[in-house]
Every structure is written in structure tokens, then in C-alpha cells.
Motif scaffolding. Structure first.
Motif, PDB file in Angstrom:
ATOM      1  N   ASN A   1       0.385 -16.369  15.198  1.00 41.49           N
ATOM      2  CA  ASN A   1       1.510 -15.440  15.276  1.00 41.49           C
ATOM      3  C   ASN A   1       1.097 -14.220  16.092  1.00 41.49           C
ATOM      4  O   ASN A   1      -0.079 -14.039  16.404  1.00 41.49           O
ATOM      5  CB  ASN A   1       1.948 -15.021  13.873  1.00 41.49           C
ATOM      6  N   PHE A   2       2.100 -13.378  16.427  1.00 42.17           N
ATOM      7  CA  PHE A   2       1.855 -12.194  17.254  1.00 42.17           C
ATOM      8  C   PHE A   2       2.560 -10.993  16.653  1.00 42.17           C
ATOM      9  O   PHE A   2       3.604 -11.120  16.018  1.00 42.17           O
ATOM     10  CB  PHE A   2       2.394 -12.402  18.674  1.00 42.17           C
ATOM     11  N   ILE A   3       1.978  -9.821  16.864  1.00 40.02           N
ATOM     12  CA  ILE A   3       2.653  -8.557  16.586  1.00 40.02           C
ATOM     13  C   ILE A   3       2.594  -7.739  17.869  1.00 40.02           C
ATOM     14  O   ILE A   3       1.514  -7.492  18.406  1.00 40.02           O
ATOM     15  CB  ILE A   3       1.978  -7.766  15.448  1.00 40.02           C
ATOM     16  N   SER A   4       3.752  -7.340  18.352  1.00 37.31           N
ATOM     17  CA  SER A   4       3.815  -6.570  19.601  1.00 37.31           C
ATOM     18  C   SER A   4       3.743  -5.080  19.292  1.00 37.31           C
ATOM     19  O   SER A   4       4.409  -4.584  18.383  1.00 37.31           O
ATOM     20  CB  SER A   4       5.114  -6.866  20.348  1.00 37.31           C
ATOM     21  N   LYS A   5       2.907  -4.371  20.042  1.00 36.48           N
ATOM     22  CA  LYS A   5       2.823  -2.916  19.906  1.00 36.48           C
ATOM     23  C   LYS A   5       4.009  -2.281  20.624  1.00 36.48           C
ATOM     24  O   LYS A   5       4.369  -2.715  21.722  1.00 36.48           O
ATOM     25  CB  LYS A   5       1.517  -2.411  20.527  1.00 36.48           C
ATOM     26  N   PRO A   6       4.597  -1.217  20.074  1.00 39.33           N
ATOM     27  CA  PRO A   6       4.367  -0.663  18.727  1.00 39.33           C
ATOM     28  C   PRO A   6       5.072  -1.513  17.676  1.00 39.33           C
ATOM     29  O   PRO A   6       6.077  -2.168  17.966  1.00 39.33           O
ATOM     30  CB  PRO A   6       4.986   0.734  18.835  1.00 39.33           C
ATOM     31  N   TYR A   7       4.568  -1.512  16.459  1.00 38.18           N
ATOM     32  CA  TYR A   7       5.143  -2.340  15.400  1.00 38.18           C
ATOM     33  C   TYR A   7       5.415  -1.484  14.165  1.00 38.18           C
ATOM     34  O   TYR A   7       4.862  -0.394  14.004  1.00 38.18           O
ATOM     35  CB  TYR A   7       4.208  -3.488  15.044  1.00 38.18           C
ATOM     36  N   SER A   8       6.269  -1.981  13.299  1.00 38.12           N
ATOM     37  CA  SER A   8       6.606  -1.262  12.064  1.00 38.12           C
ATOM     38  C   SER A   8       5.899  -1.920  10.880  1.00 38.12           C
ATOM     39  O   SER A   8       5.432  -3.062  10.964  1.00 38.12           O
ATOM     40  CB  SER A   8       8.116  -1.300  11.826  1.00 38.12           C
ATOM     41  N   LYS A   9       5.867  -1.211   9.771  1.00 38.59           N
ATOM     42  CA  LYS A   9       5.285  -1.757   8.547  1.00 38.59           C
ATOM     43  C   LYS A   9       6.060  -2.986   8.093  1.00 38.59           C
ATOM     44  O   LYS A   9       5.479  -3.964   7.604  1.00 38.59           O
ATOM     45  CB  LYS A   9       5.288  -0.695   7.447  1.00 38.59           C
ATOM     46  N   GLU A  10       7.385  -2.958   8.272  1.00 42.05           N
ATOM     47  CA  GLU A  10       8.233  -4.073   7.849  1.00 42.05           C
ATOM     48  C   GLU A  10       7.914  -5.330   8.650  1.00 42.05           C
ATOM     49  O   GLU A  10       7.846  -6.441   8.098  1.00 42.05           O
ATOM     50  CB  GLU A  10       9.714  -3.709   7.998  1.00 42.05           C
ATOM     51  N   GLU A  11       7.696  -5.166   9.950  1.00 42.61           N
ATOM     52  CA  GLU A  11       7.364  -6.317  10.790  1.00 42.61           C
ATOM     53  C   GLU A  11       5.997  -6.880  10.403  1.00 42.61           C
ATOM     54  O   GLU A  11       5.819  -8.093  10.279  1.00 42.61           O
ATOM     55  CB  GLU A  11       7.357  -5.914  12.268  1.00 42.61           C
ATOM     56  N   LEU A  12       5.036  -5.984  10.179  1.00 42.17           N
ATOM     57  CA  LEU A  12       3.702  -6.425   9.779  1.00 42.17           C
ATOM     58  C   LEU A  12       3.768  -7.178   8.451  1.00 42.17           C
ATOM     59  O   LEU A  12       3.148  -8.237   8.292  1.00 42.17           O
ATOM     60  CB  LEU A  12       2.776  -5.216   9.643  1.00 42.17           C
ATOM     61  N   SER A  13       4.536  -6.648   7.507  1.00 42.34           N
ATOM     62  CA  SER A  13       4.681  -7.295   6.210  1.00 42.34           C
ATOM     63  C   SER A  13       5.259  -8.697   6.349  1.00 42.34           C
ATOM     64  O   SER A  13       4.788  -9.645   5.706  1.00 42.34           O
ATOM     65  CB  SER A  13       5.587  -6.447   5.302  1.00 42.34           C
ATOM     66  N   ALA A  14       6.265  -8.855   7.209  1.00 39.06           N
ATOM     67  CA  ALA A  14       6.887 -10.164   7.404  1.00 39.06           C
ATOM     68  C   ALA A  14       5.898 -11.164   7.992  1.00 39.06           C
ATOM     69  O   ALA A  14       5.852 -12.336   7.579  1.00 39.06           O
ATOM     70  CB  ALA A  14       8.108 -10.029   8.316  1.00 39.06           C
ATOM     71  N   LYS A  15       5.096 -10.722   8.945  1.00 39.74           N
ATOM     72  CA  LYS A  15       4.111 -11.614   9.574  1.00 39.74           C
ATOM     73  C   LYS A  15       3.040 -12.039   8.569  1.00 39.74           C
ATOM     74  O   LYS A  15       2.646 -13.209   8.523  1.00 39.74           O
ATOM     75  CB  LYS A  15       3.441 -10.912  10.762  1.00 39.74           C
ATOM     76  N   ILE A  16       2.569 -11.083   7.766  1.00 42.76           N
ATOM     77  CA  ILE A  16       1.542 -11.404   6.778  1.00 42.76           C
ATOM     78  C   ILE A  16       2.097 -12.343   5.713  1.00 42.76           C
ATOM     79  O   ILE A  16       1.434 -13.306   5.296  1.00 42.76           O
ATOM     80  CB  ILE A  16       0.989 -10.119   6.132  1.00 42.76           C
ATOM     81  N   THR A  17       3.321 -12.084   5.256  1.00 49.95           N
ATOM     82  CA  THR A  17       3.948 -12.946   4.245  1.00 49.95           C
ATOM     83  C   THR A  17       4.088 -14.376   4.754  1.00 49.95           C
ATOM     84  O   THR A  17       3.839 -15.345   4.025  1.00 49.95           O
ATOM     85  CB  THR A  17       5.330 -12.391   3.849  1.00 49.95           C
TER      86      THR A  17
END
Length: 333
Positions: free
Chosen positions: A99-115
Motif C-alpha cells: 500500500n501507499f500513503i501520499s505526502k501530505p497525509y492525514s491521521k484518518e488516512e494513515l489509520s485506514a491504511k494500517i487497519t
């Protein structure tokens, strides 16, 4: 869950570490790919969040090294990046990123990716635990051979047939089929608690010995339901507990341990009951020879409406060619 976070920029690393901790996870940090590689080898975290561009070992290179070295335990990998070029993303996927997280990212997006990653890790852990427990029980009985493999496929075949029946709408769905395939090998887990002189006795058990043997249903149920009650989402463990308890019940109420009758017996247990008896019939044991399919089929039919649910017997007759195929594919040698 233990999460390894890798970033050569200290400010970005601390920010990401704080966010992951605020989501309730344990963190380990590294400031380059080489350090992360050593930590991964030593501590085996189940999730990795890494920056793409780093000195010594880049994010995609770290992914590739992990994928080439990991064993049965999977590591879920998320790459943090400013890159959006399709060619770059394909490169990272090919290297092993999930998976990927694009900068800048929010806590909500990070939480969804980790979940999302945790679901995959949890599923793999579940499968490995059930397999390990099943094999532990199997190791105490030298006669089982490929019994557990055959049972799970017989049970799945029957469940798939019932899925087509209107009667079982809302009860037998894809989750039910997956769970019975996963948990049916646990049906005799309670035999772990039966003494060897009874479990491994080559002759017929006397009444006292058989009474002790029958307690394996209670032992198995108590073991599995205690675990299931610690996780309200563990439907598969609740199913495995009901199978362990009731797979020796009979449709006419003459079975054990509670003498349940008809649809008082949980459906998964009614399915496994037929699968278990069929496999016992077609398999060789120290006390009996193997019976051919036709004779085994006739014994199953004789038990229709007494030992077995007639709907399950009907499913068996509709799928008998698949039963024969499984029996041949997983034949004991």
C-alpha cells in the motif's frame, strides 16, 4: 501490533511515530533502510511503514529484501511517498509494497491504511493458529494421516451445495463456507485431553473407556469457546467450538454429549458429522479395512434421518463425485 517505521528525516519520523502510537500500536523506528533491515531480521514486526527515498537502502529495495527473506510470517508494507507516477508505483508493487500513503497525509488516512493491513495480518495469524492447533491434535493419533485435509474439503463441498438452497439463505453464505473449511479440522481437538491408553488403544473400547473418550467433545468445546469469548469478532472460533461439541450428535437424538435432536444440532456440526463418518468409512484403520465408496455410501444412506440430517445426505448424494475426487487426492500412503 508492532510497527516498524523508517524515515531518514527525523522530524517526519517522529511525526509518523506519534501518529501510529496514537492509534494504539507499538512502534520501532529506524533512520535508514539498512538499519530497518537489521531490525526486521531481529524482531520480525508484522507491519512496516517506510519512506521511499533514503540513503543506503531505499524503500522499494527494503521491500524486495524482506520479500526475498520472509518465511511463512507475512510483513505488510506501506510506502510513504510524494511519487505519483504510475511507473514508479508499479516498480514499488513489484518490489513487494502492499500500500501507499501520499505526502501530505492525514491521521484518518494513515489509520485506514494500517487497519487494512492489520486485517490481512490477523487473517494470516488466524489461519496459522488453527493449522498449528489442528496438527497438535493430529500428532497424538498416528492413524489420522490426511484425515484433516479430507474433512475440511468434504465439509466445504457440502456447505457450497447448501448455499444454493433457499432454505439456507442468510445462514450459509461465503463467510460460513470459508469458516467451515478453516475450522472443521478442529473437530477432534479435545482428544488432546484423552489419555493415550484410551486414545491409542487398538481394540474396542469398553464402556468405561468409551465414556472417557466421549468427553473429548466437552474438552474441545471448553477450550475453543474460552478463546472465542476473548474476541467478540471471532465467529470462526465460535463455529469451531460448536463443531467440537456436537459433531457426534445424531439427528434422531441418540448421539452425545447432550442428545440433541434434528435442528437443535448446529448446522456446521451436522455437516462435519457426515464428513467425519464418510472419511472413517473410506479410510483404513488398525481396527478395520477401508470400504469402497459404494459401500460407504450405502451406510450413509442407512443412517439418513437417524444419524444424519436428510438435507445433508441429499447434498452428499449430489456431490458424491467430488467426495471421491477428494478421497483419491488426499489418500493416505
Amino acid at each position: 501490533m508492532k510497527v516498524l517505521i523508517v524515515d531518514d528525516d527525523l522530524i517526519s519520523l517522529r511525526k509518523l511515530e506519534w501518529l501510529v502510537k496514537s492509534l494504539g500500536h507499538e512502534t520501532i523506528t529506524a533512520q535508514n533502510g539498512e538499519e530497518a533491515w537489521q531490525i526486521w531480521k531481529d524482531q520480525g514486526p508484522r507491519m512496516l511503514i517506510t519512506d521511499w527515498i533514503m540513503p543506503k537502502v531505499s524503500g522499494p529495495s527494503l521491500c524486495e529484501k524482506i520479500r526475498n527473506s520472509e518465511g511463512r510470517q507475512y510483513t505488510y508494507i506501506i510506502i510513504v511517498t510524494t511519487k505519483r507516477n504510475t511507473h514508479d508505483l508499479i516498480e514499488a508493487i513489484n518490489a513487494g509494497a502492499d500500500n501507499f500513503i501520499s505526502k501530505p497525509y492525514s491521521k484518518e488516512e494513515l489509520s485506514a491504511k494500517i487497519t487494512s493491513g492489520q486485517r490481512i495480518v490477523d487473517l494470516e495469524s488466524r489461519d496459522m493458529i488453527i493449522f498449528a492447533i489442528s496438527k497438535l491434535a493430529e500428532s497424538r493419533d498416528v492413524e489420522t494421516g490426511n484425515h484433516l485435509e479430507r474433512i475440511r474439503y468434504y465439509s466445504k463441498i457440502l456447505a457450497q451445495h447448501l448455499h444454493k438452497k433457499q432454505k439456507y439463505d442468510g445462514q450459509v453464505d461465503h463467510s460460513f463456507i470459508d469458516n467451515i473449511f478453516l475450522t472443521s479440522p478442529l473437530h477432534d481437538i479435545g482428544k488432546i485431553g484423552i489419555p493415550d491408553h484410551i486414545l491409542l488403544k487398538p481394540d474396542r473400547l469398553d464402556d468405561e473407556e468409551f465414556a472417557i473418550m466421549k468427553t473429548h467433545t466437552i474438552i474441545g468445546h471448553e477450550t475453543l469457546i474460552a478463546t472465542a469469548n476473548k474476541d467478540l469478532k471471532a465467529d470462526y472460533l465460535k463455529m469451531s467450538a460448536s463443531i467440537a461439541l456436537s459433531h457426534h450428535e445424531k439427528y434422531d437424538g441418540s448421539g452425545y454429549p447432550h442428545g440433541l435432536k434434528g435442528e437443535e444440532i448446529p448446522l456446521p456440526a451436522r455437516i462435519v458429522a457426515l464428513a467425519d463418518v464418510y472419511d472413517a468409512l473410506v479410510s483404513k484403520r488398525v481396527y478395520k479395512t477401508s470400504y469402497p465408496h459404494d459401500i460407504s455410501k450405502s451406510i450413509i444412506l442407512k443412517g439418513n434421518k437417524t444419524h444424519f440430517d436428510p438435507t445433508i445426505v441429499e447434498a452428499f448424494l449430489a456431490c458424491e463425485d467430488q467426495f471421491i475426487e477428494v478421497s483419491n487426492l488426499y489418500k493416505d500412503h
